[in-house]
Design an enzyme around this catalytic site. Structure first.
Site, PDB file in Angstrom:
ATOM      1  N   SER A  86       0.791  -1.347  -0.066  1.00 26.91           N
ATOM      2  CA  SER A  86      -0.037   0.109   0.037  1.00 26.91           C
ATOM      3  C   SER A  86       0.966   1.156   0.087  1.00 26.91           C
ATOM      4  O   SER A  86       1.485   1.336  -0.971  1.00 26.91           O
ATOM      5  CB  SER A  86      -0.914   0.086   1.107  1.00 26.91           C
ATOM      6  N   ASP A 142      -2.621   6.367  -3.145  1.00 25.12           N
ATOM      7  CA  ASP A 142      -1.538   5.747  -2.468  1.00 25.12           C
ATOM      8  C   ASP A 142      -0.929   4.613  -3.574  1.00 25.12           C
ATOM      9  O   ASP A 142      -1.546   4.426  -4.661  1.00 25.12           O
ATOM     10  CB  ASP A 142      -2.155   5.131  -1.156  1.00 25.12           C
ATOM     11  N   ASP A 198      -1.540   1.222  -3.858  1.00 21.21           N
ATOM     12  CA  ASP A 198      -2.302   0.373  -4.406  1.00 21.21           C
ATOM     13  C   ASP A 198      -3.493   1.024  -4.752  1.00 21.21           C
ATOM     14  O   ASP A 198      -4.510   0.311  -5.126  1.00 21.21           O
ATOM     15  CB  ASP A 198      -2.370  -0.848  -3.539  1.00 21.21           C
ATOM     16  N   ASP A 222      -6.163   2.190  -3.370  1.00 18.52           N
ATOM     17  CA  ASP A 222      -7.450   1.865  -2.872  1.00 18.52           C
ATOM     18  C   ASP A 222      -7.917   3.251  -2.114  1.00 18.52           C
ATOM     19  O   ASP A 222      -9.047   3.428  -1.785  1.00 18.52           O
ATOM     20  CB  ASP A 222      -7.441   0.727  -1.782  1.00 18.52           C
TER      21      ASP A 222
HETATM   22 MG    MG Z   1      -3.795   1.256   0.175  1.00 19.83          MG
END
Ligand code: MG
Length: 452
Positions: free
Chosen positions: A97, A239, A241, A243
Site C-alpha cells: 500500500s 496511495d 495500491d 485503494d
Molecule cells: Mg492502500
C-alpha cells in the site's frame, strides 16, 4: 515476524528480509487451504512484487488451487473482479500500500470481494504455522492470466457516476499516480470521462519512486505546485495500491481526508434524499455536522476500513470511510475504492460547485494528534484508570477510550502494532483542543507512572 502476522492491512515486511519467497510460498499454501480452490491474484509495481507473486502462486498451485493472475492493478480492481465473477473463492493482493518501496505485503480478499475477516486471517495464519500438505502431481493447480480486470473496473466506475455531466463540464485535473497501481486505471478513467488530465508520476515503477506513496500533504508537494501552475480544477492523488484517494483544491490546497468525507458524505446523502454515513471514532465531528445538516445520520465504528465496510452493509448506509483517504461507496462495492472516489468527487464538483467553495462552507475544527509510549502490559488497565478520573464525561468504548465533552472529544487508542497509544483531541476552539491534548498526555504519563 511478530506474534500475529496479519496487521491492520495484511502481512507486511521488508522484501527479502522478513517478506521473503519462503513466506509467500507458505502463505500461498495456507490461503489455498482456507479460502478454496479458485483464487485470483494481483500485485502493485514494487520491485519485489513479481518475485513474491511467483512464490505465492507456486504455493497456491502446489495445494491444488487454480490461479487467475490479473497483473498489476489496484486492490479495488481485484476486489471488483472477484465479486463480479462470483465463481472465485477469494484473492490475494501483493502490495504494501503506502509503505516505503523496500516493503511489500500480502493482503487476502474473501470470495465476495471484501477484505478477509480477522477470523479468516487467523485461520490462514494457523494453517501457515502448521503447514499444508501438497497434492499429488495430478492434482497440481493451473495458472492463467487475465488482462481485462482493469478495464472492467473502469467501466463499472463510469457506470456508477453521471458520466455525461462530468464529460460536459470540461474539467481539467492533475493526477498523481505515485508510480503505483493507479497507473493502470486512473489515467484511462479520466480520459473516458472526458477530463483533461496532467498525469505526474505515471510510470508504474517503485524502484525509485518520485515520492513516498502515503498520500499526505508532505509527500504531495509536486502535485500542489502542478495544480497551481496549470490552473486545474482539481488535484487527485492515490496511495501505492490505489485503494485510497485524496484531493487538492484549484488553489493548490491539500484537502484533509475528514473534510473530503464531509463533502462527499453531504453530496451523496443529499442526492439520495437521506441515509447513513459510517465513519470511525477517530474521524472529525465535521462529518457528523455536515451530513446531519442535510438530514443524514452518522454511525461510528472502531478504526479499520473492513469494519467500516461491514457496518455499512449491515446498516444499509450510502457512504463511509476513514480520514486517510479510504472512501467506500455502497452503490459500488464494500471496500476502499480509489477510482470510485476520484469519479464521485468529479461528479460532486460538477454538481455542487468548486471544491474550495464547498470547503469554505464547512464548520471549522482543530484536531491535535499525539502519540505516547505505553508498554503492552499496561495497555488495558490504563484506560480504565483514566476513565475513572472523568466520571462526568460521556464515555464511548467503541475503540479505546473516547471522552465526549460539550465542545469536543478526546480519544485514547492503543496502537495494534507498536507499544504506543495515540491521543487525539478535537474541539471547535483551537486553544481548547491544544490544551486538552497536553492535559491528557500529562495525565496518561502520570497514570502510567502510578501503574508501573
Ligand atoms: Mg492502500
Amino acid at each position: 515476524m511478530g506474534s500475529r502476522m496479519f496487521g491492520t492491512n495484511g502481512v507486511r515486511g521488508v522484501a527479502n528480509e522478513d517478506m521473503c519467497c519462503e513466506l509467500a510460498l507458505g502463505m500461498g499454501r495456507a490461503v489455498g487451504a482456507i479460502l478454496g480452490r479458485r483464487i485470483a491474484v494481483a500485485s502493485d509495481p514494487r520491485t519485489s512484487s513479481q518475485m513474491l507473486k511467483g512464490a505465492l502462486c507456486a504455493g497456491l498451485m502446489s495445494v491444488g488451487v487454480d490461479v487467475v493472475d490479473l497483473g498489476m492493478i489496484p486492490t479495488p480492481a481485484l476486489q471488483h473482479y472477484i465479486r463480479v465473477r462470483g465463481d472465485l473463492d477469494g484473492g490475494v493482493m501483493i502490495t504494501a500500500s503506502h509503505n516505503p518501496p523496500e516493503f511489500n505485503g500480502i493482503k487476502c480478499v474473501a470470495g465476495d470481494g471484501t477484505e478477509c475477516t480477522k477470523e479468516q486471517e487467523d485461520a490462514i495464519e494457523a494453517a501457515y504455522r502448521t503447514g499444508v500438505p501438497t497434492v499429488g502431481w495430478h492434482g497440481i493447480g493451473t495458472l492463467t492470466t487475465e488482462d481485462g480486470a482493469a478495464d472492467e473496473y473502469i467501466e463499472s466506475v463510469i457506470a456508477g457516476v453521471d458520466a455525461d455531466a462530468i464529460r460536459s463540464a470540461n474539467l481539467k485535473v492533475v493526477l498523481d499516480c505515485a508510480n503505483g497501481c493507479a497507473c493502470a486505471t486512473s489515467p484511462a478513467l479520466l480520459e473516458r470521462l472526458g477530463v483533461s488530465a496532467v498525469v505526474i508520476n505515471g510510470e508504474p515503477d517503485m524502484r525509485d519512486p518520485a515520492h513516498l506513496s502515503e498520500p499526505t500533504e508532505d509527500n504531495l508537494g509536486e502535485l500542489l505546485e502542478e495544480v497551481r501552475n496549470t490552473g486545474a480544477d482539481l488535484g487527485i492523488a492515490h496511495d501505492g495500491d490505489a485503494d485510497r484517494c485524496v484531493f487538492v483544491t484549484s488553489d493548490g490546497r491539500y484537502v484533509p481526508g475528514d473534510l473530503a468525507l464531509a463533502i462527499l458524505g453531504r453530496y451523496l446523502v443529499s442526492r439520495n434524499g437521506g441515509g447513513k454515513v459510517v465513519i470511525t471514532v477517530a474521524t472529525s465531528m465535521v462529518v457528523e455536522d455536515t451530513v446531519g445538516a442535510v438530514g443524514g445520520e452518522t454511525v461510528y465504528t472502531a478504526v479499520g476500513s473492513p469494519i467500516v465496510a461491514r457496518e455499512m452493509a449491515a446498516d444499509g448506509a450510502v457512504f463511509g470511510g476513514e480520514e486517510n483517504g479510504g472512501l467506500i461507496f455502497a452503490s459500488h462495492q464494500f471496500c476502499r475504492d480509489g477510482a470510485m472516489g476520484l469519479a464521485s468527487m468529479l461528479e460532486c464538483v460538477v454538481r455542487a460547485g468548486p471544491l474550495s467553495e464547498q470547503l469554505s462552507e464547512l464548520p471549522s475544527y482543530t484536531t491535535v494528534k499525539k502519540a505516547v509510549k505505553c508498554p503492552e502490559e499496561f495497555k488495558d488497565r490504563i484506560t480504565e484508570e483514566i476513565a475513572s478520573n472523568h466520571p462526568d464525561a460521556k464515555v464511548d468504548r467503541t475503540d479505546g477510550l473516547k471522552l465526549l465533552f460539550d465542545d469536543g472529544w478526546v480519544l485514547l487508542r492503543p496502537s495494534g502494532t507498536e507499544p504506543k497509544y495515540r491521543i487525539y483531541s478535537e474541539s471547535r476552539d483551537a486553544n481548547a483542543a491544544e490544551k486538552r491534548s497536553s492535559e491528557f498526555v500529562d495525565e496518561f504519563e502520570k497514570t502510567l507512572g502510578k501503574l508501573r
